[in-house]
Every structure is written in structure tokens, then in C-alpha cells.
Design a protein around this motif. Structure first.
Motif, PDB file in Angstrom:
ATOM      1  N   SER A  35       0.832  -1.212   0.000  1.00 41.64           N
ATOM      2  CA  SER A  35       0.000   0.000   0.000  1.00 41.64           C
ATOM      3  C   SER A  35       0.859   1.252   0.000  1.00 41.64           C
ATOM      4  CB  SER A  35      -0.954  -0.007   1.207  1.00 41.64           C
ATOM      5  OG  SER A  35      -1.774  -1.159   1.187  1.00 41.64           O
ATOM      6  N   GLY A  36       1.970   1.206  -0.728  1.00 42.08           N
ATOM      7  CA  GLY A  36       2.837   2.365  -0.867  1.00 42.08           C
ATOM      8  C   GLY A  36       3.855   2.554   0.239  1.00 42.08           C
ATOM      9  N   SER A  37       3.813   1.728   1.273  1.00 44.87           N
ATOM     10  CA  SER A  37       4.754   1.840   2.388  1.00 44.87           C
ATOM     11  C   SER A  37       5.742   0.681   2.355  1.00 44.87           C
ATOM     12  CB  SER A  37       4.009   1.843   3.727  1.00 44.87           C
ATOM     13  OG  SER A  37       3.137   2.941   3.811  1.00 44.87           O
ATOM     14  N   LYS A  38       7.009   0.996   2.596  1.00 42.21           N
ATOM     15  CA  LYS A  38       8.027  -0.038   2.555  1.00 42.21           C
ATOM     16  C   LYS A  38       7.885  -0.985   3.736  1.00 42.21           C
ATOM     17  CE  LYS A  38      12.922  -0.772   1.677  1.00 42.21           C
ATOM     18  NZ  LYS A  38      14.244  -0.151   1.403  1.00 42.21           N
ATOM     19  N   VAL A  39       7.944  -2.278   3.458  1.00 43.46           N
ATOM     20  CA  VAL A  39       7.850  -3.306   4.500  1.00 43.46           C
ATOM     21  C   VAL A  39       9.239  -3.778   4.905  1.00 43.46           C
ATOM     22  CG1 VAL A  39       6.985  -5.602   5.091  1.00 43.46           C
ATOM     23  CG2 VAL A  39       5.583  -4.051   3.707  1.00 43.46           C
ATOM     24  N   GLY A  40      10.091  -4.065   3.924  1.00 44.04           N
ATOM     25  CA  GLY A  40      11.427  -4.534   4.251  1.00 44.04           C
ATOM     26  C   GLY A  40      12.171  -5.041   3.037  1.00 44.04           C
ATOM     27  N   LYS A  70      18.384 -12.946   4.624  1.00 43.13           N
ATOM     28  CA  LYS A  70      18.400 -11.992   5.724  1.00 43.13           C
ATOM     29  C   LYS A  70      17.328 -10.939   5.492  1.00 43.13           C
ATOM     30  CE  LYS A  70      21.286  -8.547   8.053  1.00 43.13           C
ATOM     31  NZ  LYS A  70      22.595  -7.838   8.046  1.00 43.13           N
ATOM     32  N   VAL A  71      16.509 -10.688   6.513  1.00 40.13           N
ATOM     33  CA  VAL A  71      15.426  -9.708   6.410  1.00 40.13           C
ATOM     34  C   VAL A  71      15.794  -8.454   7.187  1.00 40.13           C
ATOM     35  CG1 VAL A  71      12.982  -9.249   6.806  1.00 40.13           C
ATOM     36  CG2 VAL A  71      13.725 -11.561   6.265  1.00 40.13           C
ATOM     37  N   THR A  72      15.661  -7.311   6.547  1.00 37.87           N
ATOM     38  CA  THR A  72      15.798  -6.022   7.218  1.00 37.87           C
ATOM     39  C   THR A  72      14.454  -5.325   7.123  1.00 37.87           C
ATOM     40  OG1 THR A  72      18.129  -5.850   6.576  1.00 37.87           O
ATOM     41  CG2 THR A  72      17.037  -3.837   7.302  1.00 37.87           C
ATOM     42  N   LEU A  73      13.787  -5.132   8.260  1.00 39.61           N
ATOM     43  CA  LEU A  73      12.443  -4.560   8.264  1.00 39.61           C
ATOM     44  C   LEU A  73      12.491  -3.037   8.254  1.00 39.61           C
ATOM     45  CD1 LEU A  73      10.633  -6.891  10.838  1.00 39.61           C
ATOM     46  CD2 LEU A  73      10.641  -7.041   8.343  1.00 39.61           C
ATOM     47  N   ALA A  74      11.503  -2.455   7.589  1.00 37.74           N
ATOM     48  CA  ALA A  74      11.386  -1.003   7.517  1.00 37.74           C
ATOM     49  C   ALA A  74      10.119  -0.524   8.207  1.00 37.74           C
ATOM     50  CB  ALA A  74      11.397  -0.558   6.063  1.00 37.74           C
ATOM     51  N   THR A  75       9.463  -1.412   8.940  1.00 34.57           N
ATOM     52  CA  THR A  75       8.215  -1.077   9.613  1.00 34.57           C
ATOM     53  C   THR A  75       8.076  -1.897  10.887  1.00 34.57           C
ATOM     54  OG1 THR A  75       5.795  -1.017   9.375  1.00 34.57           O
ATOM     55  CG2 THR A  75       6.936  -2.819   8.297  1.00 34.57           C
ATOM     56  N   GLY A  96       5.473  -6.330   8.616  1.00 34.49           N
ATOM     57  CA  GLY A  96       6.863  -6.712   8.816  1.00 34.49           C
ATOM     58  C   GLY A  96       6.993  -8.052   9.511  1.00 34.49           C
ATOM     59  N   ASP A  97       6.152  -8.280  10.517  1.00 33.36           N
ATOM     60  CA  ASP A  97       6.165  -9.576  11.218  1.00 33.36           C
ATOM     61  C   ASP A  97       5.806 -10.711  10.271  1.00 33.36           C
ATOM     62  OD1 ASP A  97       6.794  -8.306  13.614  1.00 33.36           O
ATOM     63  OD2 ASP A  97       4.684  -8.040  14.166  1.00 33.36           O
ATOM     64  N   PHE A  98       4.826 -10.455   9.398  1.00 34.16           N
ATOM     65  CA  PHE A  98       4.431 -11.483   8.440  1.00 34.16           C
ATOM     66  C   PHE A  98       5.574 -11.789   7.470  1.00 34.16           C
ATOM     67  CE2 PHE A  98      -0.155 -10.012   9.082  1.00 34.16           C
ATOM     68  CZ  PHE A  98      -0.432 -11.040   9.967  1.00 34.16           C
ATOM     69  N   LEU A  99       6.226 -10.753   6.968  1.00 36.87           N
ATOM     70  CA  LEU A  99       7.341 -10.966   6.039  1.00 36.87           C
ATOM     71  C   LEU A  99       8.434 -11.787   6.711  1.00 36.87           C
ATOM     72  CD1 LEU A  99       8.863 -10.462   3.391  1.00 36.87           C
ATOM     73  CD2 LEU A  99       9.672  -8.302   4.362  1.00 36.87           C
TER      74      LEU A  99
END
Length: 210
Positions: free
Chosen positions: A118-123, A133-138, A143-146
Motif C-alpha cells: 500500500s505504498g509503504s516499505k515493509v522490508g 536476511k530480512v531487514t524490516l522497515a516497519t 513486517g512480522d508477516f514478512l
């Protein structure tokens, strides 16, 4: 209704894939071993041209409200056939429809996946190391789901992904498989997010690749 496929498991292990084509009997397209033979026997018993009785509320005589509980025979061309067949396979087997791809396919070569919703960065998912490797942006639930999806995918070895692709007006079953460290692992990993976990525009997701 179009061609559809069911992936069938027993005790969490894949047994085989059932192919459902328009106006045709269900067919075990892949699968071997004792459990597959048991599944093949159930298809022979319940998958004939006479159809499958499905318990349901039948239309009332006056056409209003919900009628009494009864059974309707579901044949190959009925949209409910997949549901009726699944009911006959349970509780011996677990069966689920293989999803249709609802997002553009990932490129054959990639290093990172940028995920937005929805236009917002998740990660960002970095696939250049020995493990994703996951780097979250939210801090939102997206973010938890990703993170949980990436963790679930990387636990599968080899990684196997099945999805249905629409091409030229026809549906085709696509099967991808790769082991960690293989040249095509990043592509199969990305397709697991897109196909298995439905990171699609229909759900507000946008994926870009580096």
C-alpha cells in the motif's frame, strides 16, 4: 471452471498432485509409493462419471430461504467438484488447491527483494549470503508477516514451489525446486513469496528486485 490442481499430503508429507481438467475425471498427475497408491484407489472409487454426492442445504420448494439438508450429486463440470473431491479424500489426506499466480514472476537472477505494501516499505530480503536476511522497515504487522514467511521458506530443503500460471488463455502448472546455495535458489525463493504466500498487487503488495 478451467484446469485446476490439488496438492495432496499425508502427515505433512507430499503424496502427489491431482489434475482436474474440464469435463474429465480427476487424475493423479504425480506421486509414487504406498500413500500414492492409496490415493489412486480413492480416486478410482469416488472419481467416476456418476459424480460425488455432496451434503448441502437444498433449495426449498417455494424458492425462499434455506431448504432442508440433503445431498446433491456434483459432476466434473460443476464449480463445486473440487470441494466435493476434497471432502472424499479427508480425513485420510489433506488436499489444497495449488494457487494461481497473481503477480508478475520474479526475474531468473536476483540478489535482493524490496517489499512494499500500500505504498509503504515493509522490508528487504537479502539473498546474497548463506541464508536469507530480512531487514524490516516497519514495526507494523506486515513486517512480522514478512519475517515469518521468510523463516518458513528457508526451513524447506529442498525448496519446492508449485503454482498455476495463466498463459495464452490456458492454465499451466509450474513446479520449481532448488537447494540452498544453488544458482537458481534466489529465484525459487522469490517465487515462493509471490506464489505460495501471495505477495500480489491484489493484496496491496509491490515487489522490486535487484
Amino acid at each position: 471452471m478451467g484446469d485446476r490442481w490439488l496438492i495432496v499430503k499425508k502427515a505433512g508429507a507430499e503424496v502427489g498432485v491431482i489434475e482436474l481438467r474440464a469435463n474429465s475425471a480427476p487424475k493423479l498427475a504425480s506421486g509414487s509409493g504406498e500413500a500414492a497408491e492409496e490415493l489412486r484407489g480413492l480416486l478410482a472409487k469416488h472419481g467416476g462419471p456418476d459424480g460425488i454426492p455432496l451434503k448441502m442445504h437444498l433449495p426449498p420448494p417455494n424458492g425462499r430461504g434455506r431448504g432442508a439438508l440433503g445431498a446433491r450429486v456434483i459432476t466434473y463440470d460443476d464449480p463445486l467438484y473440487l470441494h466435493a473431491l476434497k471432502e472424499k479424500l479427508e480425513p485420510t489426506f489433506d488436499a489444497g488447491e495449488i494457487p494461481r499466480l497473481r503477480a508478475p514472476a520474479a526475474p531468473a537472477s536476483l540478489k535482493r527483494i524490496q517489499v512494499s505494501r500500500s505504498g509503504s516499505k515493509v522490508g528487504t530480503v537479502d539473498l546474497t549470503g548463506s541464508a536469507p536476511k530480512v531487514t524490516l522497515a516497519t514495526t507494523a504487522s506486515d513486517g512480522d508477516f514478512l519475517k515469518s514467511h521468510v523463516e518458513a521458506i528457508q526451513k524447506t530443503d529442498p525448496l519446492r514451489v508449485l503454482y498455476v500460471e495463466d498463459k495464452g488463455g490456458a492454465r499451466k502448472l509450474i513446479t520449481l525446486e532448488a537447494k540452498p546455495g544453488a544458482a537458481d535458489y534466489a529465484h525459487v525463493f522469490a517465487m515462493s513469496l509471490v506464489g505460495q504466500y501471495d505477495y500480489s498487487p491484489d493484496r496491496g503488495y509491490a515487489l522490486s528486485y535487484e
